[in-house]
Write a protein that holds these residues in place. Sequence first.
Motif, PDB file in Angstrom:
ATOM      1  N   ASN A  94       0.719  -1.303   0.013  1.00  0.00           N
ATOM      2  CA  ASN A  94      -0.102  -0.262   0.132  1.00  0.00           C
ATOM      3  C   ASN A  94       0.870   1.345   0.315  1.00  0.00           C
ATOM      4  O   ASN A  94       1.094   2.252   0.592  1.00  0.00           O
ATOM      5  CB  ASN A  94      -0.879   0.030   1.077  1.00  0.00           C
ATOM      6  N   VAL A  95       2.085   1.086  -0.786  1.00  0.00           N
ATOM      7  CA  VAL A  95       3.271   2.310  -0.624  1.00  0.00           C
ATOM      8  C   VAL A  95       2.279   3.440  -1.603  1.00  0.00           C
ATOM      9  O   VAL A  95       2.474   4.521  -1.623  1.00  0.00           O
ATOM     10  CB  VAL A  95       4.382   1.661  -0.949  1.00  0.00           C
ATOM     11  N   GLY A  96       1.124   3.366  -2.827  1.00  0.00           N
ATOM     12  CA  GLY A  96       0.962   4.040  -3.287  1.00  0.00           C
ATOM     13  C   GLY A  96      -0.302   3.425  -4.862  1.00  0.00           C
ATOM     14  O   GLY A  96      -0.215   2.164  -4.256  1.00  0.00           O
ATOM     15  N   ILE A  97      -0.729   4.013  -6.137  1.00  0.00           N
ATOM     16  CA  ILE A  97      -1.235   3.455  -6.465  1.00  0.00           C
ATOM     17  C   ILE A  97      -0.321   2.956  -8.090  1.00  0.00           C
ATOM     18  O   ILE A  97       0.970   3.733  -8.203  1.00  0.00           O
ATOM     19  CB  ILE A  97      -2.227   4.162  -7.439  1.00  0.00           C
ATOM     20  N   SER A  98      -0.977   1.955  -9.082  1.00  0.00           N
ATOM     21  CA  SER A  98      -0.207   1.838 -10.072  1.00  0.00           C
ATOM     22  C   SER A  98      -1.136   1.848 -11.299  1.00  0.00           C
ATOM     23  O   SER A  98      -2.158   2.159 -10.915  1.00  0.00           O
ATOM     24  CB  SER A  98       1.327   1.051 -10.295  1.00  0.00           C
ATOM     25  N   PHE A  99      -0.212   1.382 -12.344  1.00  0.00           N
ATOM     26  CA  PHE A  99      -1.379   1.490 -13.842  1.00  0.00           C
ATOM     27  C   PHE A  99      -0.409   0.314 -14.505  1.00  0.00           C
ATOM     28  O   PHE A  99       0.872   0.519 -14.673  1.00  0.00           O
ATOM     29  CB  PHE A  99      -1.553   2.346 -14.073  1.00  0.00           C
ATOM     30  N   VAL A 100      -0.351  -1.128 -13.888  1.00  0.00           N
ATOM     31  CA  VAL A 100       0.424  -1.840 -14.974  1.00  0.00           C
ATOM     32  C   VAL A 100      -0.975  -2.639 -15.775  1.00  0.00           C
ATOM     33  O   VAL A 100      -1.971  -2.739 -16.191  1.00  0.00           O
ATOM     34  CB  VAL A 100       0.298  -3.230 -13.969  1.00  0.00           C
ATOM     35  N   TYR A 101      -0.215  -3.899 -16.625  1.00  0.00           N
ATOM     36  CA  TYR A 101      -1.573  -4.580 -17.468  1.00  0.00           C
ATOM     37  C   TYR A 101      -2.002  -6.073 -16.483  1.00  0.00           C
ATOM     38  O   TYR A 101      -1.380  -6.076 -16.027  1.00  0.00           O
ATOM     39  CB  TYR A 101      -0.571  -5.057 -18.252  1.00  0.00           C
ATOM     40  N   ARG A 102      -2.806  -6.363 -16.297  1.00  0.00           N
ATOM     41  CA  ARG A 102      -3.412  -6.808 -16.461  1.00  0.00           C
ATOM     42  C   ARG A 102      -3.213  -8.186 -15.649  1.00  0.00           C
ATOM     43  O   ARG A 102      -2.967  -8.700 -14.621  1.00  0.00           O
ATOM     44  CB  ARG A 102      -5.432  -6.940 -16.168  1.00  0.00           C
ATOM     45  N   SER A 103      -2.591  -8.329 -16.583  1.00  0.00           N
ATOM     46  CA  SER A 103      -1.809  -9.811 -16.621  1.00  0.00           C
ATOM     47  C   SER A 103      -0.785 -10.200 -15.675  1.00  0.00           C
ATOM     48  O   SER A 103      -0.345 -10.821 -15.082  1.00  0.00           O
ATOM     49  CB  SER A 103      -1.694 -10.377 -17.470  1.00  0.00           C
ATOM     50  N   VAL A 104       0.005  -9.035 -15.501  1.00  0.00           N
ATOM     51  CA  VAL A 104       0.799  -8.660 -14.132  1.00  0.00           C
ATOM     52  C   VAL A 104       1.237  -9.034 -13.077  1.00  0.00           C
ATOM     53  O   VAL A 104       1.077  -9.257 -11.991  1.00  0.00           O
ATOM     54  CB  VAL A 104       1.754  -7.120 -14.299  1.00  0.00           C
ATOM     55  N   VAL A 105      -0.649  -8.239 -12.663  1.00  0.00           N
ATOM     56  CA  VAL A 105      -1.101  -8.500 -11.429  1.00  0.00           C
ATOM     57  C   VAL A 105      -2.819  -9.976 -11.305  1.00  0.00           C
ATOM     58  O   VAL A 105      -2.954  -9.397 -10.569  1.00  0.00           O
ATOM     59  CB  VAL A 105      -2.272  -6.939 -10.559  1.00  0.00           C
ATOM     60  N   ALA A 106      -2.573 -10.839 -11.681  1.00  0.00           N
ATOM     61  CA  ALA A 106      -3.562 -11.004 -12.462  1.00  0.00           C
ATOM     62  C   ALA A 106      -3.956 -12.352 -10.837  1.00  0.00           C
ATOM     63  O   ALA A 106      -5.008 -12.760 -10.226  1.00  0.00           O
ATOM     64  CB  ALA A 106      -3.512 -12.330 -13.580  1.00  0.00           C
ATOM     65  N   ASP A 107      -2.599 -12.922 -10.630  1.00  0.00           N
ATOM     66  CA  ASP A 107      -2.594 -13.571  -9.073  1.00  0.00           C
ATOM     67  C   ASP A 107      -3.572 -12.736  -7.756  1.00  0.00           C
ATOM     68  O   ASP A 107      -4.440 -13.104  -7.112  1.00  0.00           O
ATOM     69  CB  ASP A 107      -1.828 -14.001  -9.054  1.00  0.00           C
ATOM     70  N   GLU A 108      -2.829 -11.626  -7.794  1.00  0.00           N
ATOM     71  CA  GLU A 108      -3.070 -10.943  -7.211  1.00  0.00           C
ATOM     72  C   GLU A 108      -4.483 -10.500  -6.699  1.00  0.00           C
ATOM     73  O   GLU A 108      -5.067 -10.188  -6.448  1.00  0.00           O
ATOM     74  CB  GLU A 108      -2.490  -9.611  -6.380  1.00  0.00           C
ATOM     75  N   LEU A 109      -5.365  -9.960  -8.440  1.00  0.00           N
ATOM     76  CA  LEU A 109      -6.505  -9.124  -8.473  1.00  0.00           C
ATOM     77  C   LEU A 109      -7.355 -11.239  -8.044  1.00  0.00           C
ATOM     78  O   LEU A 109      -8.520 -10.937  -7.648  1.00  0.00           O
ATOM     79  CB  LEU A 109      -6.580  -9.677  -9.687  1.00  0.00           C
ATOM     80  N   ALA A 110      -6.726 -12.034  -7.947  1.00  0.00           N
ATOM     81  CA  ALA A 110      -7.833 -13.190  -8.281  1.00  0.00           C
ATOM     82  C   ALA A 110      -8.136 -13.610  -6.585  1.00  0.00           C
ATOM     83  O   ALA A 110      -9.083 -13.897  -6.526  1.00  0.00           O
ATOM     84  CB  ALA A 110      -6.901 -14.257  -8.764  1.00  0.00           C
ATOM     85  N   THR A 111      -6.630 -12.887  -5.583  1.00  0.00           N
ATOM     86  CA  THR A 111      -7.283 -13.803  -4.413  1.00  0.00           C
ATOM     87  C   THR A 111      -7.251 -12.581  -3.675  1.00  0.00           C
ATOM     88  O   THR A 111      -7.738 -12.759  -2.274  1.00  0.00           O
ATOM     89  CB  THR A 111      -5.457 -13.701  -4.055  1.00  0.00           C
ATOM     90  N   GLY A 112      -8.002 -11.556  -4.243  1.00  0.00           N
ATOM     91  CA  GLY A 112      -8.154  -9.727  -3.713  1.00  0.00           C
ATOM     92  C   GLY A 112      -7.491  -9.188  -3.078  1.00  0.00           C
ATOM     93  O   GLY A 112      -7.643  -8.369  -2.600  1.00  0.00           O
ATOM     94  N   THR A 113      -5.994  -9.392  -3.339  1.00  0.00           N
ATOM     95  CA  THR A 113      -4.783  -8.731  -2.333  1.00  0.00           C
ATOM     96  C   THR A 113      -4.520  -7.407  -3.347  1.00  0.00           C
ATOM     97  O   THR A 113      -4.001  -5.897  -2.441  1.00  0.00           O
ATOM     98  CB  THR A 113      -3.402  -9.425  -1.797  1.00  0.00           C
ATOM     99  N   LEU A 114      -5.083  -7.125  -4.282  1.00  0.00           N
ATOM    100  CA  LEU A 114      -5.150  -6.020  -5.420  1.00  0.00           C
ATOM    101  C   LEU A 114      -6.189  -5.933  -5.705  1.00  0.00           C
ATOM    102  O   LEU A 114      -6.735  -6.541  -5.539  1.00  0.00           O
ATOM    103  CB  LEU A 114      -3.780  -5.993  -5.951  1.00  0.00           C
TER     104      LEU A 114
END
Length: 288
Positions: free
Chosen positions: A235-255
């Motif tokens: 939670n240091v800040g926000i960012s913009f990335v390709y969805r696939s880069v954070v797919a696992d974290e989005l799936a688990t709900g941590t991001l």
Amino acid sequence: MLDARYQTFLVLSQTRSYTQTAHRRYITQPAVTQQIKSLEAELGVQLVSYRRPHLTITSAGTELAMFVQRVQVEADKLVTGIRTPQGRQSLTFSTTLSLSEFLAPQLIQTIQTATALRQINCQVTNTRAALAAIDQGNSDFALIEGNFDKQRYDYRVVRQEPFVGVVAATNPLAQKVTVSWRDLVSQPLLIRELGSGSREILVSLAQASNIDLADFKQLITVNNPAAIRQLLLRNVGISFVYRSVVADELATGTLRELPLTPVVHDLALVYAHNSFFADDYARWAEML
């Protein structure tokens, strides 16, 4: 193959020096001058403008130099293949950091399945360096997500990938139903380095909403998407990335993905214009 005058001109376009060109071509300086004048006379265009002590390459000369470079690179590859009875034995490609996270591994597996290459070399770099490597013959092709000159290179779109805003699940923005770009500037922004395709896309998106990077509370530049992912989790800040880069974290709900309209961006396999190996590159892109 092109004659010696074209090779001499290519070196001159790189060195901007008759003396250095003569040294690298193992000929005399007057011979360099003679070859350039002969080439200009044959083509009917001025390639070089020389006003002591400054030598500049004209726009026509710049275009010719790029063509000669491209032909030389392709000729070297072809000759190497001809000299190898077993066929092509090695391949080198470049990929941007973001695409090295999810697309490059898939491509390597695709090439491994489709060919009998003994060596597959993957160079991770930024968009500018990846394109330069193609020009210099140090890379056969590149996986690119940034902008590039579509008149100068041939390419195949491999995937259309959403480019999304992301925050930690504990960030207050993650609880909002709607978010505007004005809401984002109160947060530190994690951003890639200059030369990165992801940075170019983000800057373009911000400008479209009349937002400048200087408007953000803090800019944190990080040249590695894995490190950005870890900073997001903290939670240091926000960012913009390709969805696939954070797919696992989005799936688990941590991001969490910010409730902004995602921009779908083309991911492309880029190679030299009129490359002799274009059919191979197009086939791998299709398989990928």
